[in-house]
Design a protein around this motif. Structure first.
Motif, mmCIF file in Angstrom:
data_model
loop_
_atom_site.group_PDB
_atom_site.id
_atom_site.type_symbol
_atom_site.label_atom_id
_atom_site.label_comp_id
_atom_site.label_asym_id
_atom_site.label_seq_id
_atom_site.Cartn_x
_atom_site.Cartn_y
_atom_site.Cartn_z
ATOM 1 N N UNK A 62 0.825 -1.205 0.000
ATOM 2 C CA UNK A 62 0.000 0.000 0.000
ATOM 3 C C UNK A 62 0.865 1.263 0.000
ATOM 4 N N UNK A 63 1.987 1.221 0.698
ATOM 5 C CA UNK A 63 2.907 2.373 0.700
ATOM 6 C C UNK A 63 3.442 2.600 -0.713
ATOM 7 N N UNK A 64 3.814 1.503 -1.391
ATOM 8 C CA UNK A 64 4.353 1.626 -2.750
ATOM 9 C C UNK A 64 3.308 2.236 -3.696
ATOM 10 N N UNK A 65 2.058 1.874 -3.501
ATOM 11 C CA UNK A 65 0.980 2.440 -4.321
ATOM 12 C C UNK A 65 0.888 3.951 -4.104
ATOM 13 N N UNK A 66 0.991 4.358 -2.835
ATOM 14 C CA UNK A 66 0.950 5.787 -2.529
ATOM 15 C C UNK A 66 2.169 6.521 -3.096
ATOM 16 N N UNK A 67 3.318 5.866 -3.054
ATOM 17 C CA UNK A 67 4.533 6.479 -3.618
ATOM 18 C C UNK A 67 4.370 6.729 -5.110
ATOM 19 N N UNK A 71 2.275 -1.667 9.163
ATOM 20 C CA UNK A 71 3.356 -2.656 9.272
ATOM 21 C C UNK A 71 4.420 -2.278 8.252
ATOM 22 N N UNK A 72 5.641 -2.692 8.520
ATOM 23 C CA UNK A 72 6.730 -2.330 7.619
ATOM 24 C C UNK A 72 7.457 -1.087 8.076
ATOM 25 N N UNK A 73 8.546 -0.725 7.392
ATOM 26 C CA UNK A 73 9.408 0.372 7.816
ATOM 27 C C UNK A 73 8.915 1.736 7.352
ATOM 28 N N UNK A 92 10.160 5.637 5.781
ATOM 29 C CA UNK A 92 11.002 5.998 4.633
ATOM 30 C C UNK A 92 12.108 6.936 5.076
ATOM 31 N N UNK A 93 13.182 6.979 4.289
ATOM 32 C CA UNK A 93 14.335 7.807 4.645
ATOM 33 C C UNK A 93 13.992 9.290 4.668
ATOM 34 N N UNK A 94 13.065 9.702 3.807
ATOM 35 C CA UNK A 94 12.744 11.125 3.745
ATOM 36 C C UNK A 94 11.689 11.545 4.765
ATOM 37 N N UNK A 95 11.193 10.593 5.572
ATOM 38 C CA UNK A 95 10.246 10.914 6.623
ATOM 39 C C UNK A 95 8.801 11.014 6.184
ATOM 40 N N UNK A 96 8.530 10.818 4.870
ATOM 41 C CA UNK A 96 7.134 10.887 4.402
ATOM 42 C C UNK A 96 6.329 9.729 4.977
ATOM 43 N N UNK A 97 7.002 8.592 5.177
ATOM 44 C CA UNK A 97 6.367 7.413 5.770
ATOM 45 C C UNK A 97 6.984 7.181 7.143
ATOM 46 N N UNK A 98 6.110 7.083 8.163
ATOM 47 C CA UNK A 98 6.577 6.741 9.503
ATOM 48 C C UNK A 98 5.844 5.489 9.977
ATOM 49 N N UNK A 99 6.347 4.872 11.019
ATOM 50 C CA UNK A 99 5.722 3.675 11.573
ATOM 51 C C UNK A 99 4.722 4.054 12.666
ATOM 52 N N UNK A 100 3.908 3.106 13.055
ATOM 53 C CA UNK A 100 2.987 3.357 14.168
ATOM 54 C C UNK A 100 3.747 3.538 15.476
ATOM 55 N N UNK A 101 4.918 2.901 15.581
ATOM 56 C CA UNK A 101 5.744 3.116 16.778
ATOM 57 C C UNK A 101 6.170 4.581 16.874
ATOM 58 N N UNK A 102 6.540 5.153 15.731
ATOM 59 C CA UNK A 102 6.939 6.559 15.726
ATOM 60 C C UNK A 102 5.738 7.457 16.018
ATOM 61 N N UNK A 103 4.582 7.102 15.473
ATOM 62 C CA UNK A 103 3.369 7.878 15.754
ATOM 63 C C UNK A 103 3.052 7.846 17.244
ATOM 64 N N UNK A 104 3.161 6.663 17.851
ATOM 65 C CA UNK A 104 2.883 6.530 19.280
ATOM 66 C C UNK A 104 3.905 7.302 20.119
ATOM 67 N N UNK A 105 5.172 7.275 19.683
ATOM 68 C CA UNK A 105 6.210 8.005 20.422
ATOM 69 C C UNK A 105 5.892 9.505 20.441
ATOM 70 N N UNK A 106 5.513 10.046 19.282
ATOM 71 C CA UNK A 106 5.160 11.456 19.224
ATOM 72 C C UNK A 106 3.939 11.742 20.107
ATOM 73 N N UNK A 107 2.996 10.811 20.094
ATOM 74 C CA UNK A 107 1.803 10.981 20.916
ATOM 75 C C UNK A 107 2.135 11.023 22.400
#
Length: 620
Positions: free
Chosen positions: A135-140, A156-158, A160-175
């Motif tokens: 699904x990420x590749x489709x959006x890219x 699920x999955x990693x 992206x290097x440019x930060x356009x894609x983040x993980x749910x772990x990163x979303x939770x950390x910011x939260x």
């Protein structure tokens, strides 16, 4: 005005009138009421055993994700899209969007990239939850077409290097960081939500043109859960098995019902695992489109038909007794002692074995999205697996009417009575079903012209379905208004009604499309169920042949012809199927033949198989 049902209906009006102001408030109320009770069950990373989340554990994840969304700039009614199959993370993401004050835009994971770009742009979605790398590749691929999408969150999955894609772990950390600064961040956002704030934009999986975004407000979603609660059909002791697409309104409203009542839901969208999962989950209820029930009926009916001698007579007797009990219960009556005794024996010897295939604990099942053949429903009723057929559309928040024996009576072949608070009437001029009530959409997103075509100023929604109401208030849906066609002889034919009838007669059929507009007779395209065909092939001397070879054989044609003859015997002359073609492959969602909710894309299939249809009228 709609006709009123004669039987009394028990409704807890206090529950309906006192419903929560928003889905966020509804979720928060549930967490506070039963924090330690199970909320969601799922198979983690393909495990054989279920993992359970309590309501408090669910809240912990949702609150962090919601705060993370707020940190990404989500404001009231901002759209956040979810592109994923049915999985527990879909539910968590949806709840997080609501609790952040946003509105969910649903995207079917099978939607092609071009249509995904259209939905994201048309809805104004700024953030997208994407299921996996696919699904990420489709959006890219469409990133340049959706400049307003500022962030993708991968379930699920990693990243992206440019930060356009983040993980749910990163979303939770910011939260967590934002919650540490403002502990009441999410609660204050929930408190700002009112009944008329936008809750979800669901794009209809139409068969022509671009899909339209249906705008459903907070109260539309909450109403669906509250009205079912008020009817008393479900309890907290129930266990739901939810595999339906959560991008579809039916699945989303079943989640809302769980929030209202507090029963746990096992979430797993793998269609090929439904039978296996039922044995593990052992649900008390499950919802699905008619195809699921038709397929199960066909498989078990064929198995029963293969029995002989005493065993066959025992099965027939048990089904007969089950049918007697079914009819008594459908009338809302108490079964006499003799029937209860016979039924207990029939259940022990035969009927329970059928129910065990569905996990052994099912109290009822729910059918929606398309007409269910009445004979298929009666068969399920005879084995003690009641199928409660309902009716509704995306534009009416799914539930509009429901057929339930808990409230006076049950009428096979109907879709039941209007839900309390919802009005239904039949247009005098053409028989169209009209609906007004809390579940009706507030319009199509950014499309006032399309809204004006179906929604009157006084709130009546024109469904596009043709139907009738009997003297007791039961609604019957005949067909889609646009699908009813006229033969060259001037006779009207309702294809869906004929199609549903054939599926009740033929246990081998998968799909049956009736055609004939402007012609002097009706024809049909037929596909056969691959599992049923595989079991039948050896009996016809076709063992080892491919699916295409089997269905194109003279034996298969003779088999189908026999069922077509039975169908025609019960039809008016102008409705009878004069010719049919068996297609060499089944219709699928992936090929664009069916919607993700397994409804037939009539126009798409007709155009795709125009040559086969035209051939059946050559020389006519």
């Amino acid at each position: 005005m709609p006709r009123q049902a004669l039987a009394d209906r028990t409704v807890d009006q206090e529950v309906l009138d006192g419903r929560a102001p928003s889905v966020g408030a509804l979720f928060r109320n549930r967490v506070r009421a039963t924090p330690d009770a199970p909320a969601y069950l799922y198979f983690e990373d393909g495990a054989a055993e279920l993992t359970t989340l309590t309501w408090e554990q669910t809240h912990e994840v949702v609150e962090q994700w919601a705060a993370g969304l707020i940190s990404l700039g989500v404001q009231l009614e901002d759209r956040v899209a979810i592109a994923s199959t049915t999985r527990v993370e879909w539910v968590l993401a949806d709840l997080a969007v609501i609790c952040a004050g946003g509105a969910t835009t649903t995207v079917y994971p099978t939607t092609i990239a071009e249509d995904v770009a259209y939905i994201l742009s048309d809805s104004g979605s700024g953030i997208v939850f994407a299921e996996d790398e696919e699904q990420v590749a489709k959006l890219q691929r469409v990133r340049s077409q959706v400049p307003d999408v500022r962030q993708v969150v991968a379930l699920s999955g990693p990243g992206s290097d440019d930060g356009w894609v983040i993980t749910t772990d990163e979303l939770a950390r910011r939260g967590r960081e934002w919650l540490a600064e403002t502990p009441d961040l999410v609660d204050s956002r929930i408190d700002q939500l009112g009944p008329e704030h936008l809750a979800v934009v669901i794009y209809t999986s139409g068969t022509t043109g671009r899909p339209k975004g249906v705008r459903l407000v907070q109260d539309s979603v909450v109403y669906e859960g509250a009205v079912i609660d008020a009817l008393g059909t479900f309890t907290r002791d129930d266990l739901q098995f939810l595999w339906l697409p959560l991008s579809h309104v039916f699945g989303k409203m079943l989640v809302a019902t769980g929030l209202q009542i507090g029963f746990p839901t096992a979430v797993d969208g793998r269609i090929d695992k439904i039978v296996d999962n039922m044995a593990v989950i052992k649900p008390t209820f499950m919802a699905g489109p008619p195809r699921i029930f038709e397929k199960a009926h066909g498989r078990i009916a064929l198995m029963f038909a293969g029995e002989t001698g005493l065993k066959k007579r025992l099965i027939d007797w048990a089904l007969g007794v089950g049918g007697e009990m079914r009819d008594v219960l459908a009338r809302g009556e108490q079964a006499p002692a003799l029937l209860r005794g016979k039924h207990a024996l029939a259940d022990r010897l035969v009927l329970q074995k059928v129910k065990d295939r569905f996990g052994g604990r099912v109290r009822f099942m729910i059918s929606g999205s398309a007409p269910l053949n009445a004979e298929v429903a009666r068969w399920f009723g005879s084995v003690g697996l009641l199928v409660q057929e309902g009716y509704g559309l995306t534009e009416t928040s799914s539930g509009t009417t429901v057929n339930s024996p808990d409230h006076g009576a049950y009428e096979y072949g109907s879709v039941g009575w209007p839900l309390p608070g919802t009005e239904v009437r039949i247009a005098e001029e053409d028989g169209e079903i009209l609906v007004r009530g809390p579940g009706v959409m507030r319009g199509y997103h950014g499309n006032p012209e399309a809204t004006a075509e179906v929604l009157t100023e006084d709130g009546w929604f024109h469904t596009g379905d043709i139907g009738r109401m009997d003297e007791r208030g039961f609604l019957y849906v005949t067909d889609r208004k646009k699908d009813v066609f006229k033969t060259s002889g001037g006779k009207y034919v309702a294809p869906a009604e004929i199609e549903a009838r054939f599926k009740g007669l033929c246990p081998f059929v998968s799909q049956f499309l009736v055609h004939g507009a402007g012609h002097n007779y009706a024809t049909a395209l037929v596909t056969l169920d691959p599992d049923a065909v595989a079991a039948w092939a050896p009996t016809a001397g076709l063992e080892g042949r491919s699916y295409a070879e089997v269905v194109s054989s003279p034996q298969a044609r003779a088999l189908v012809q026999g069922y077509v003859d039975k169908l025609n015997a019960g039809l008016n002359r102008w409705e009878t199927i004069k010719k049919f073609t068996i297609l060499p492959e089944d219709l699928t969602v992936e090929a664009g033949d069916l919607t993700p909710s397994m409804k037939l894309r009539r126009k798409a299939v007709t155009e795709k198989h125009r040559a086969e249809l035209d051939a059946m009228y050559e020389g006519a």
